[in-house]
Structure formats: C-alpha cells, structure tokens
Design a protein around this motif. Structure first.
Motif, PDB file in Angstrom:
ATOM      1  N   ILE A   1     -27.152 -66.478-131.752  1.00  0.00           N
ATOM      2  CA  ILE A   1     -26.716 -65.415-130.533  1.00  0.00           C
ATOM      3  C   ILE A   1     -27.570 -64.313-130.810  1.00  0.00           C
ATOM      4  CG2 ILE A   1     -25.046 -64.347-129.555  1.00  0.00           C
ATOM      5  CD1 ILE A   1     -23.198 -66.414-130.781  1.00  0.00           C
ATOM      6  N   PRO A   2     -28.751 -64.229-129.984  1.00  0.00           N
ATOM      7  CA  PRO A   2     -29.862 -63.172-130.107  1.00  0.00           C
ATOM      8  C   PRO A   2     -29.061 -61.628-129.724  1.00  0.00           C
ATOM      9  CG  PRO A   2     -30.693 -64.863-128.706  1.00  0.00           C
ATOM     10  CD  PRO A   2     -29.329 -65.088-128.913  1.00  0.00           C
ATOM     11  N   ALA A   3     -29.490 -60.561-130.197  1.00  0.00           N
ATOM     12  CA  ALA A   3     -29.069 -59.195-129.804  1.00  0.00           C
ATOM     13  C   ALA A   3     -29.375 -59.123-128.318  1.00  0.00           C
ATOM     14  CB  ALA A   3     -29.353 -58.214-130.698  1.00  0.00           C
ATOM     15  N   GLY A   4     -30.516 -59.548-127.965  1.00  0.00           N
ATOM     16  CA  GLY A   4     -30.801 -59.625-126.476  1.00  0.00           C
ATOM     17  C   GLY A   4     -31.944 -60.880-126.239  1.00  0.00           C
ATOM     18  N   LEU A   5     -31.913 -61.406-124.948  1.00  0.00           N
ATOM     19  CA  LEU A   5     -32.727 -62.511-124.730  1.00  0.00           C
ATOM     20  C   LEU A   5     -32.920 -62.334-123.177  1.00  0.00           C
ATOM     21  CD1 LEU A   5     -34.023 -65.114-125.644  1.00  0.00           C
ATOM     22  CD2 LEU A   5     -31.750 -66.241-125.264  1.00  0.00           C
ATOM     23  N   GLU A   6     -34.267 -61.780-122.912  1.00  0.00           N
ATOM     24  CA  GLU A   6     -34.597 -61.403-121.549  1.00  0.00           C
ATOM     25  C   GLU A   6     -35.746 -62.213-121.050  1.00  0.00           C
ATOM     26  OE1 GLU A   6     -33.302 -58.876-119.460  1.00  0.00           O
ATOM     27  OE2 GLU A   6     -31.426 -59.317-120.887  1.00  0.00           O
ATOM     28  N   LEU A   7     -35.680 -62.735-119.868  1.00  0.00           N
ATOM     29  CA  LEU A   7     -37.153 -63.287-119.370  1.00  0.00           C
ATOM     30  C   LEU A   7     -37.610 -62.571-118.296  1.00  0.00           C
ATOM     31  CD1 LEU A   7     -36.861 -67.011-118.838  1.00  0.00           C
ATOM     32  CD2 LEU A   7     -38.207 -65.620-117.046  1.00  0.00           C
ATOM     33  N   MET A   8     -38.999 -62.347-118.082  1.00  0.00           N
ATOM     34  CA  MET A   8     -39.558 -61.625-116.997  1.00  0.00           C
ATOM     35  C   MET A   8     -40.607 -62.712-116.313  1.00  0.00           C
ATOM     36  SD  MET A   8     -40.123 -57.775-118.713  1.00  0.00           S
ATOM     37  CE  MET A   8     -40.514 -57.207-116.998  1.00  0.00           C
ATOM     38  N   ASP A   9     -40.757 -62.840-114.956  1.00  0.00           N
ATOM     39  CA  ASP A   9     -41.610 -63.594-114.346  1.00  0.00           C
ATOM     40  C   ASP A   9     -43.046 -62.849-114.310  1.00  0.00           C
ATOM     41  OD1 ASP A   9     -41.538 -62.093-112.187  1.00  0.00           O
ATOM     42  OD2 ASP A   9     -40.607 -63.441-110.848  1.00  0.00           O
ATOM     43  N   LYS A  10     -44.114 -63.559-113.882  1.00  0.00           N
ATOM     44  CA  LYS A  10     -45.411 -62.947-113.857  1.00  0.00           C
ATOM     45  C   LYS A  10     -45.342 -61.644-112.937  1.00  0.00           C
ATOM     46  CE  LYS A  10     -50.445 -64.464-113.831  1.00  0.00           C
ATOM     47  NZ  LYS A  10     -50.953 -65.850-113.785  1.00  0.00           N
TER      48      LYS A  10
ATOM     49  N   GLY B   1     -16.237 -44.344-117.139  1.00  0.00           N
ATOM     50  CA  GLY B   1     -15.290 -44.606-116.113  1.00  0.00           C
ATOM     51  C   GLY B   1     -15.749 -45.590-115.141  1.00  0.00           C
ATOM     52  N   GLY B   2     -17.140 -45.213-114.649  1.00  0.00           N
ATOM     53  CA  GLY B   2     -17.841 -46.474-113.870  1.00  0.00           C
ATOM     54  C   GLY B   2     -18.118 -47.350-114.502  1.00  0.00           C
ATOM     55  N   ASN B   3     -18.435 -47.565-115.775  1.00  0.00           N
ATOM     56  CA  ASN B   3     -18.500 -48.819-116.497  1.00  0.00           C
ATOM     57  C   ASN B   3     -17.319 -49.729-116.608  1.00  0.00           C
ATOM     58  OD1 ASN B   3     -20.748 -47.598-119.339  1.00  0.00           O
ATOM     59  ND2 ASN B   3     -21.045 -47.720-117.089  1.00  0.00           N
ATOM     60  N   VAL B   4     -15.962 -49.016-116.844  1.00  0.00           N
ATOM     61  CA  VAL B   4     -14.846 -49.689-116.586  1.00  0.00           C
ATOM     62  C   VAL B   4     -14.353 -50.381-115.139  1.00  0.00           C
ATOM     63  CG1 VAL B   4     -12.280 -49.351-116.652  1.00  0.00           C
ATOM     64  CG2 VAL B   4     -13.862 -48.393-118.575  1.00  0.00           C
ATOM     65  N   ALA B   5     -15.010 -49.548-114.356  1.00  0.00           N
ATOM     66  CA  ALA B   5     -14.687 -49.688-112.683  1.00  0.00           C
ATOM     67  C   ALA B   5     -15.495 -51.207-112.584  1.00  0.00           C
ATOM     68  CB  ALA B   5     -14.995 -48.769-111.765  1.00  0.00           C
ATOM     69  N   GLU B   6     -16.816 -51.274-112.915  1.00  0.00           N
ATOM     70  CA  GLU B   6     -17.749 -52.177-112.756  1.00  0.00           C
ATOM     71  C   GLU B   6     -17.805 -53.530-113.932  1.00  0.00           C
ATOM     72  OE1 GLU B   6     -18.859 -52.476-109.758  1.00  0.00           O
ATOM     73  OE2 GLU B   6     -17.969 -50.521-108.895  1.00  0.00           O
ATOM     74  N   ASN B   7     -16.922 -53.119-114.996  1.00  0.00           N
ATOM     75  CA  ASN B   7     -17.449 -54.222-116.476  1.00  0.00           C
ATOM     76  C   ASN B   7     -18.794 -54.318-116.387  1.00  0.00           C
ATOM     77  OD1 ASN B   7     -16.705 -55.874-118.389  1.00  0.00           O
ATOM     78  ND2 ASN B   7     -16.555 -57.860-117.110  1.00  0.00           N
ATOM     79  N   SER B   8     -19.624 -53.257-116.560  1.00  0.00           N
ATOM     80  CA  SER B   8     -21.006 -53.131-116.827  1.00  0.00           C
ATOM     81  C   SER B   8     -21.288 -53.798-118.129  1.00  0.00           C
ATOM     82  CB  SER B   8     -21.552 -51.668-116.990  1.00  0.00           C
ATOM     83  OG  SER B   8     -21.106 -50.954-115.938  1.00  0.00           O
ATOM     84  N   GLY B   9     -22.645 -54.325-118.077  1.00  0.00           N
ATOM     85  CA  GLY B   9     -23.333 -55.079-119.092  1.00  0.00           C
ATOM     86  C   GLY B   9     -24.504 -54.340-119.673  1.00  0.00           C
ATOM     87  N   GLY B  10     -25.508 -55.238-120.038  1.00  0.00           N
ATOM     88  CA  GLY B  10     -26.727 -54.487-120.700  1.00  0.00           C
ATOM     89  C   GLY B  10     -27.490 -55.461-121.252  1.00  0.00           C
ATOM     90  N   VAL B  11     -28.574 -55.228-122.032  1.00  0.00           N
ATOM     91  CA  VAL B  11     -29.589 -56.328-122.369  1.00  0.00           C
ATOM     92  C   VAL B  11     -28.699 -56.603-123.752  1.00  0.00           C
ATOM     93  CG1 VAL B  11     -31.645 -55.488-121.384  1.00  0.00           C
ATOM     94  CG2 VAL B  11     -31.051 -54.815-123.608  1.00  0.00           C
ATOM     95  N   HIS B  12     -28.058 -56.066-124.473  1.00  0.00           N
ATOM     96  CA  HIS B  12     -27.437 -56.569-125.518  1.00  0.00           C
ATOM     97  C   HIS B  12     -25.975 -57.166-125.725  1.00  0.00           C
ATOM     98  CE1 HIS B  12     -30.560 -53.698-127.117  1.00  0.00           C
ATOM     99  NE2 HIS B  12     -30.542 -54.657-128.128  1.00  0.00           N
ATOM    100  N   CYS B  13     -25.632 -57.494-124.108  1.00  0.00           N
ATOM    101  CA  CYS B  13     -24.293 -58.178-123.929  1.00  0.00           C
ATOM    102  C   CYS B  13     -24.103 -59.438-124.383  1.00  0.00           C
ATOM    103  CB  CYS B  13     -24.069 -58.106-122.343  1.00  0.00           C
ATOM    104  SG  CYS B  13     -23.661 -56.236-121.995  1.00  0.00           S
ATOM    105  N   LEU B  14     -25.356 -60.357-124.580  1.00  0.00           N
ATOM    106  CA  LEU B  14     -25.297 -61.657-125.055  1.00  0.00           C
ATOM    107  C   LEU B  14     -24.540 -61.682-126.109  1.00  0.00           C
ATOM    108  CD1 LEU B  14     -26.127 -64.722-124.579  1.00  0.00           C
ATOM    109  CD2 LEU B  14     -28.064 -63.911-125.699  1.00  0.00           C
ATOM    110  N   LYS B  15     -24.656 -60.710-127.031  1.00  0.00           N
ATOM    111  CA  LYS B  15     -24.231 -60.733-128.585  1.00  0.00           C
ATOM    112  C   LYS B  15     -22.998 -59.822-128.796  1.00  0.00           C
ATOM    113  CE  LYS B  15     -25.468 -60.213-133.358  1.00  0.00           C
ATOM    114  NZ  LYS B  15     -26.746 -60.164-134.447  1.00  0.00           N
TER     115      LYS B  15
END
Lengths: 498, 498
Positions: free
Chosen positions: B259-268, B156-170
C-alpha cells in the motif's frame, strides 16, 4: 429537530399474525417458518442470556427474495421484526420481541465472490466471520476483525453490532473493513450502501448502517475488504507489579508511535482464572500482564519488538517473554481468548460488560471497580483491549442465589456510568441492544438522541425494525432519571467531560 | 421509504430577508454582515467558477453562539443557507443560492486543543488544512489528508466534501481521519457526532455527516486524528510506453500487497503541460509516468522500494528513477501537485473532473476519453490517483469562444457517465455539489435517492440547508432522462455493474 418520538408507541396497533402467516406462506417454504414453542425456544435469547423472550414466529429465509417477501408482509400486517445472525451477540440485540417475528439470516451463507486481485469478498450475511478468512487463506489474504466468537458469529451480525476483536487497534472494527452492504428496507426495497471505490457520492450511509443493530434494514449481502496475511507475528508478554504500571506501558507504546497488532491487559484475577484452564504460561505473581503483538515483515517485527521491550521495561515491567514460535504466540493468546469460558469454571454465571475509557484513566477506573466489588458483594475479573481503551469486566455471580442477578446488573450499570463519567462510552464493540438502553440516556444529550430517532424514522417510519433497542425514548430517559440537561449538555458536576 | 420529496419545493415560501437581518442584528456585529454587492461579489462562486450567483447576504460569524443565532434566524424567517469554508471546492458546493444567505466559517479559525499524547487536535472549522500539520509538527505529528489546495482549504470544507489527496491511498480520506464533529442543526441546536473512542454507541452518524456538503448542519468544531510523521519517504518515478502498461504497474503493486503512501499516474499531455512549468525532471518521451511513494523506517522503505522497482520493471517500465534526497522527492511531487496551475499556462480555462473507476478499466477509459476529445473538439490532460482509481481529467477550453463552456460541460458529463458505466462513481473526492447533480440520477436507484432524501429530511425537514445540491429530486432525474429503472436497479444493457 423533532422531539424523539417514542418508537415503542408507534406500532401500538396489534400485529396481525394470521394475516402475516397467510401472506408469507405464498413465498416462503413451510420448513422455513417455525411457530411451535419446541422449535422457537432456541431463539429465545442471544449471547446475553439474562434476557429471554419466546418469539411467536421465527422465519429462516433461504434467499433475498424471501427476505423481501417477509419484510413486505411484516410491513403490511404491522408485525415487529427482530433480525438475527448466529445469536452470539452480547447486548441483547437479537432478544425476541413478544409480539414480533425473528428473521434468522443464517441460511444466506454463501460466499458469492472472492476476488484476490482486488482483495474483496462478497458474502451472504449468514457466512461465519472465520469462514471468510478460511476461504481467503489460499490467496494469502484474510478478513481482519476477529471477535472472540469468530468461529460462530456471522458477518451480518458483525455488521449489525460493528464488532471488533483483539486486532482492531491496528486493523479497525467492522466499519473499517466493510465496503458495501446490500440491504432490504422495511418496505421490502433493495438499497445498496457504500461501494468498492474509496469514496461514494451522496450521503455516506454505510457507516450509519454498520452498528445500527437491525434498526434500519436487513442485510442480504456484505462486501468486505481482505488484507494480506502478515509474514510474521510475535507477541511480547510482560508482567507488571501494578495495573497502573501496565497502563503506563500502554501509554508509552502508543506515544512511541507504535500501533501494535494487539495490545491486551489482564488483571491478576483474570490471570488466575485463566491459567489453570489454559496453561498459557502466564505469570501468577504479576498484578497485571500485558500482551503486545507486532506483525509485518521479519525485519519490521524484529525492529518493533525491540522497541516494545525497551518501552515496557521503562514502564516497570518485571518479566518479559517474547514468543519464539507461532505455537508459542498462539499459546500466549489462548489465555486471553479463553477468558470468558474460563470464568465459567470459577463461577456458575458471569456477566461480560463492555465499556470504553480514555486510556489515561485506566488505573482510576480499575480501582473504582474494585470498590464496587465490595459495594455489590460480587467478584469481577478484568480483561481489557488496552490499546483502544475497551474494558471487558467479567462480573461473576450465581443466578440461583437470591438477588445476585439484580446485583450483577446494578454492578454492570455502575461500571457503564463510570465509563461515561471519565469521558468514555458505554460500549466498545458489543452494541447497546436492550442491555444498555438506559445508559444511552447518560451518554447522549436530548438533541443527539433526537438525531438518532430522526434517522431511525427516515428508514423505518413505523418503528417495526427491532423496536425498543438502541435508541431510548425521552420518556424512558426521564423515568431512568439520568437526563441531566444543563444548557443543552449532559453535565457531571465534578468530572469534566473528556 | 417515502418518495424523495422535491427539496427545492419545500421552501417555496419567500424568504423574509428584512426580518432575518433585523433578527441577526441583535446577536451578530454589523461588520460580520455583508449586503453590498461590492462586499458580496467575492462570494459569488467557489473553485468551480463556471457557476456564479451573487448572494443577497453573506454573514461571517466569529463564534459558535453567532452561528446558532444566524441559523435560528434563518429557520424563523425561511432563509436558505449556503455554508462556506475557504471557497476552494471544485463541485459548486458553496455556490450561493439566489434567495439565501452565505454563512462563511473562516473566522472560526482557532486551534482549540492539540494533545500530542493522545494524537488528537480539536480545531475550529475555519482552520486551514495545512495549519493543523504546522501546529503538530513540533511534536513529530501531522494531519494526513492533503488536498492540493491544502495551503488554503479549511478543515470545515474538508469535512463537508470528504476531501482526499495524494496520500489517501494509505492514510485515508477526511472520513478516516476525523474523530468527532460538533455541529449546529438548522434549528440552532448543538449536536456532537462521533468521539475519541474507536466505536461510539448509538447510530454512527459522523460518517454520514462527513461529505454531506452542508446539507445536514454547520460544523463549529472538528476533532482530528494526528499521526506520527514517517522517518523517511522516497518516491519512484517510472516511465511507461503506454498507459495500459502503467495501469499494469499499478495492479502489480496492489496485488503484491504493497500500500504505497502515494500512487499517481500522469499521461503524456499532463507531463508535457507540467514539465516546462515545474522542471520536475519528468520523461517527455514516456506515454505515461507513474509516481509511487514508500514511507516508514529506513529499513521498511529500502525493502519496499526494492519490491516496487522490481514490480514496475515486470510491468514494462522503461525508465526508473528513485528520489535520493528529500529535495528530489519534493521535486518529483511538485510536477503532480502543480498540474492544475500548469493547465492555466496552455489553456485560458480548464475544467477539472473527478470520477472513480475500477483500476482494471483504466486503459479502456483513457482510450474513450481520447475519443471524446474529437467528439467535443477539446483537449484533455489526465492525472490520476491511480491507487484508488480516482481520475482527474482536465478539460482545456476557452470561455471566450462560442460554445466552449457548453462543450466542456458536456465532455465532463460524458466522462462521469462513462465512470458509472464501467462500475465506478461520479466523484472521488470533490463532491457532487451543483456540478454532478444530474449524474446522481445515473449513479443511484430511486430507492437509494429516497434513502438520502429521507435522512436529509431527518436533519433538515424544511430543506433550508444548501438547497438544490447533492441530492437530486426524482422530477429532476426524470427531466434528465437518466433514471433507467429495471426491477429496482439502474441497468446499462451492455456493461455489467462492477
């Protein structure tokens, strides 16, 4: 929520046409304003030619500033607005209003930006669907939704109707492939909905706008997603001894986790109607044929085609043929894509219906439609976007014979009611328009129609935009006698809702 | 369209709490109604703990009939409503209203139907995100959107906020994976939006509802799409000598049609923050690391991983490591997924921002954020859903030091303004809530805010549902001084809009 206001009573005041024409003459060139019947006759209907109405005025703006000026004038002078793209729609969404202006957006036909790096194109609403893919082709990209009318239909019309096509099962409807719409409100204000980012803050009104059939605003710019053209596509053509077994083939493919690029079913009458016309190589002995396409890299396609063939054999396919070349693939599809014109060869007129059912009820619904052929005394050929349960029965009739138009309409209405009864919907991809306004009373509860009407009023408090379409009034539903309200829900006594 | 009415002035009448409590006592068991501060304290904030407000009443209904009764009572007695799921939201969407009731939907936590044949589950709003995938696992299926809070957060909270996640790109956001919502209006009426068919007739209000942050109605049932779990997933971890080159790697992968299943970047800083905590094997020498996942059949994954590695090398990757087992894949992801808790190890407090930018501006935006660290005197670690341009800067601060809360908030606001300036948006997946209400004035034109307000009023004419959030009033925007209207559009003089 408020009771749905009768939208058709909101602009009871008589439109002031002389005032409107004087007002737009300041901003719109004379050659863009058509008022003589010999000029406006061509706009009297869209692809649903059963409904005709000669519009008093047609305006063909050449840019956004003119669209704004025209809408401001409509607003000021109380003139109803019927937006129109290429006029290929099949539910009467662009049928003129007897006291309104048709605003044709075909001249806004420029591709404004095409960015291969971000896979995005920004186009005017009058750009033809296929023209986008043609412009993207040098970059190996295309626009996925492919309605049968894609040579002629405009992207603005696609947005209005949320158009689909044979590849929608895998690649989605218009709503899944449009990122942003720039539109003009009835007051002549610019509003942009959506954006190129995956999520937009605020209310997500883009999807409510897509498929709103010109009831919320007029599109002046559409941003679409382009996708890479697959390296290879092959199609399996399977013959079945019964429609039920073809339906079983569909179930097994979906349950097997395969999402085919296309999955189409044609019944025997459709095959016999099409084959002499197209020579697609269809099996005239089969009770039903299934076309199932796989696309991707050559390895992916080889692996998937193998699985598809095995699953279809398990479902009882008697003959399997897989396209060995691109030419053969196009030939297999040519039959399906020409089903509508082929109908014209065996019948003076045809009425293309559009409903959606849960796939598991396929056999039952086709049997019921066969029974209706006797009841209404008309033939029906069935083609079917089987993967997503979208039926296109083609009711064959002769408008010159007494009662046949009425019988065709009653036949169509009965099919739609049946779709709702088995838990489906009254439209898959052609929209509601004028055609299915009564069936909206069957499909939705009073509270749901109220929600539609409230949102409509939020955008168009005066009810000037495409009146009498899409959202029925409660009065209309009462007259149609189909609002069976029981504890707040429409109920059919014998059949559970899906 | 009307001027956006100040929603916060619509319920100026004082709520009648005694009347409200007497009314709900008829329909809601006493143990579901919390009024003592020791009971309600736990509801004083959601995941954005910077904003706190002790709610006068919390009600925890156990079924839909109780939700209806509570909303009817709120409507009758003029009590503002704050809906709440699991309280993991990060933008203050569930921050209580000082004169309102919190309605917690966590007890509506039953999985009502799970149909592997049609790949659909119907669940109560209180069902946890991960619980859906756990229930679907025996059938080889799962629910795709995977916010970092998925162990705890509710659908229900996911619906309210249109939640994503690391796999949302695909696999898309919540809006792409929810088929139908059953909701209760502020008047206590049931409305169902969407359906299991690909297109629904009428206005497509489901997507407008998803992400509407409890402003349009309360969810009592959610129908989600389940998808087959891929046979295999592997992740490439790449080290880069600069953030710009990591950004170039992202561009090449997307431009290469992957279209990767996930594509994440982290800085140093993120890498150094996480690695001692998780021992994920991250390269401490790299200025940035990129995680890129491929999933599908073993053949598909092998082919795609090969292309990904080649593209990342071309972009300047100095070290590449591809997971050789499922355990290693999970270890690589564990670092990214634990970035937020890891921040707690090096800083007493952190403020997680959420903005989206066009990917091409990545280097420029991260450089500007580095400059802001000096300006605001606070450190910032950056993790990034790179594939869809969604930034999560973690601003590190100590709430016990003078001014640090204010500086952290100002730092966050400056990042969001920057996102809009480069053509991005003020939220990627966390919503607007209370947190970003001012930035809505920067993001949207007056006409666009009017459209939101009009639709809000269509559903909630009294402004009782989650007041003061998501949609700013024009008065508020004027006070914030950010509504730079020029010919109907917000303009930034030096930077063209995306």
């Amino acid at each position: 929520m408020d009771i749905a206001s009768p939208v058709d009573e909101r602009h009871a005041t008589v439109p002031d046409f002389p005032g409107f024409l004087a007002r737009i003459a300041r901003d719109v060139p004379a050659h863009c304003i058509l008022t003589r019947p010999d000029q406006t006759r061509v706009y009297e209907c869209d692809g649903l030619a059963l409904y005709r109405e000669l519009p008093p005025v047609v305006v063909l703006p050449e840019n956004e500033a003119q669209v704004i000026a025209i809408l401001k004038a409509c607003h000021e002078h109380n003139v109803p607005v019927v937006p129109r793209g290429s006029g290929t729609g099949l539910s009467g969404g662009a049928t003129p209003h007897p006291q309104g202006v048709v605003i044709g957006l075909a001249k806004l036909n420029r591709i404004l930006r095409l960015d291969p790096a971000t896979c995005v194109a920004v186009v005017g609403p009058g750009v033809r669907n296929l023209a986008i893919s043609e412009a993207a082709a040098p970059h190996g990209l295309y626009y996925a939704p492919d309605p049968s009318s894609q040579i002629a239909c405009s992207i603005g019309g696609n947005v209005a109707e949320n158009s689909g096509g044979v590849h929608c099962l895998k690649y989605g409807l218009t709503v899944h492939n449009v990122l942003r719409v720039r539109m003009v409100t009835v007051e002549g204000e610019i509003v942009e909905l959506g954006g190129e980012a995956p999520d937009a803050p605020g209310l997500n009104l883009l999807q409510a706008f897509i498929g709103s059939e010109g009831m919320l605003g007029l599109v002046t710019e559409v941003t679409v997603r382009l996708i890479p053209r697959p390296q290879l596509a092959r199609v399996v053509m399977a013959s079945f001894p019964s429609v039920e077994q073809a339906g079983e083939g569909v179930t097994r493919i979906i349950a097997g986790g395969i999402i085919p690029a296309g999955l189409e079913l044609m019944d025997k009458r459709s095959v016999h109607m099409v084959e002499p016309f197209v020579q697609a190589g269809y099996d005239l002995e089969a009770e039903a044929i299934l076309l199932c396409e796989s696309d991707g890299t050559p390895d992916e396609v080889a692996e998937e085609i193998g699985r598809i063939e095995a699953l279809l054999r398990e479902a009882g396919a008697t003959r399997l043929q897989t396209s060995a070349s691109e030419a053969e693939r196009l030939k297999f599809w040519a039959g399906r894509k020409n089903a509508f014109p082929a109908a014209g060869r065996i019948s003076p007129d045809y009425y293309c219906m559009d409903g959606t059912i849960p796939r598991r009820h396929l056999g039952r619904v086709l049997a019921a439609i066969a029974g209706m052929e006797t009841r209404f005394g008309l033939r029906c050929a069935n083609v079917f976007h089987a993967g997503d349960g979208n039926l296109h029965p083609l009711i064959l009739f002769d408008a010159n014979r007494p009662d046949e138009v009425e019988r065709a309409e009653a036949f169509g209405a009965a099919i739609l009611e049946l779709c709702v009864q088995v838990g489906g919907t009254i439209t898959g991809e052609h929209g509601v328009g004028l055609e299915k306004i009564n069936q909206m009373c069957t499909q939705f509860t009073r509270e749901e129609l109220d929600a539609f009407a409230a949102v409509k009023r939020a955008f168009d408090p005066y009810g000037l935009l495409n009146p009498l379409k899409l959202i029925p009034t409660l009065v209309r539903c009462a007259e149609y006698g189909k609002m069976h309200v029981h504890q707040g829900e429409v109920r059919f006594p014998d059949i559970p809702r899906f």
